[in-house]
Design an enzyme around this catalytic site. Structure first.
Site, PDB file in Angstrom:
ATOM      1  CD  GLU A 261      -0.686  -2.757  -3.484  1.00  0.00           C
ATOM      2  OE1 GLU A 261      -0.502  -3.839  -2.873  1.00  0.00           O
ATOM      3  OE2 GLU A 261      -1.090  -2.715  -4.669  1.00  0.00           O
TER       4      GLU A 261
ATOM      5  CD  GLU B 213      -1.361  -6.489  -8.233  1.00  0.00           C
ATOM      6  OE1 GLU B 213      -1.307  -5.243  -8.263  1.00  0.00           O
ATOM      7  OE2 GLU B 213      -1.422  -7.128  -7.185  1.00  0.00           O
TER       8      GLU B 213
HETATM    9  O1  LIG Z   1      -5.646  -6.527  -4.082  1.00  0.00           O
HETATM   10  C1  LIG Z   1      -5.051  -5.805  -4.888  1.00  0.00           C
HETATM   11  O2  LIG Z   1      -5.659  -5.143  -5.753  1.00  0.00           O
HETATM   12  C2  LIG Z   1      -3.627  -5.703  -4.842  1.00  0.00           C
HETATM   13  O3  LIG Z   1      -3.054  -4.954  -5.601  1.00  0.00           O
HETATM   14  C3  LIG Z   1      -2.920  -6.550  -3.838  1.00  0.00           C
HETATM   15  O4  LIG Z   1      -1.540  -6.455  -3.859  1.00  0.00           O
END
Ligand SMILES: O=C(O)C(=O)CO
Length: 274
Positions: free
Chosen positions: A155, A256
């Site tokens: 990521e 998220e």
């Molecule tokens: O720590 C964060 O902002 C994330 O997106 C972790 O996956």
């Protein structure tokens, strides 16, 4: 693809955190979700007591929720740490100790995506050596993921909130994906496209989608600015998610984002619950 056709899962490390970990899957189910994702739930413990893993497994299955994404050990998230695998010494050791524990847990609950956060640059450590260590540890993780039938996700985060994290563009994360796949020959490393982080970096989201959708193994969303629910910032998720679908992405989209009240009230923007 309309919002109604997308597959959304809830990140239980940022939503429903007003509840103890073991109560969050049931709360997500009560809000209408069958799929959830988690950051490594024990930020200081890469190898928790098996009883803790059993309890989480029972909470997930008791709620009827499928875990669709799990972060490998990454230290304290969202800060000060941003991963462990490129941090020499004790943090790298903790990451290595965690890899098989997390992979076995993932297999036991049918989770097929493991996210490996890269880690911050460290004072006094040579960035080249950190990258070499990262490749070694990501290779280990890719093999562990392969053993349990999972994808290894990499990521990009955003520079304003993660100034010491080196992967702050889609291109830089995809470059690591390529390096890991070249090192292992397994082809199971994929990009985690977090639209919030990319937007916060000022990246052109449409271009990133068009260029990298076919290398993407998981997507996460939050609005920008603010990291709140879609509709609280300036991103047009109807268009962006439609574009992702048209570009061929049909995997999970992780919610998220930070709720601005009780988490159960944070899903009104979704057509199915709104
Ligand atoms: O720590 C964060 O902002 C994330 O997106 C972790 O996956």
């Amino acid at each position: 693809m309309s919002l109604r056709d997308q597959r959304f899962d809830v990140n239980l490390s940022i939503l429903f955190t007003e509840l103890p970990l073991l109560e969050r899957p049931a709360a997500a189910a009560a809000a209408g979700f069958t799929a959830v994702e988690l950051w490594w739930p024990w930020p200081t413990t890469p190898t928790p007591d098996p009883a803790e893993l059993d309890a989480l497994r029972a909470a997930l299955s008791g709620a009827g929720t499928q875990l669709v994404g799990l972060n490998l050990y990454a230290g304290e998230l969202p800060g000060p740490d941003r991963g462990a695998l490129s941090v020499p010494g004790a943090e790298s050791d903790r990451f290595r100790a965690n890899v098989d524990v997390a992979a076995d847990f993932a297999r036991s609950v049918g989770c097929t995506a493991l996210n490996a956060l890269y880690g911050n640059r460290v004072d006094g450590a040579d960035p080249w050596e950190q990258d070499a260590l990262a490749l070694e540890n990501l290779t280990l993780a890719a093999h562990a993921a392969d053993r349990v039938g999972a994808t290894l996700l990499i990521e990009a985060l955003n520079a304003p909130e993660s100034p010491r994290y080196p992967l702050v563009t889609a291109a830089s994360a995809v470059e690591v994906v390529d390096r890991v796949n070249a090192a292992t020959g397994l082809g199971n490393a994929r990009f985690l496209m977090d639209l919030y982080h990319l937007s916060r970096n000022g990246e052109d989201l449409r271009e990133a989608i068009d260029r990298y959708a076919d290398r993407t193994g998981h997507v996460q969303i939050a609005d920008d600015p603010g990291r709140g629910a879609p509709g609280t910032g300036g991103l047009d998720f109807t268009e962006l998610l439609d574009r992702l679908g048209k570009a061929g992405y049909d995997g999970w989209i992780g919610l998220e984002y930070k709720p601005d009240g009780p988490s159960a009230d944070a899903f009104g923007w979704l057509p199915r619950t709104g």
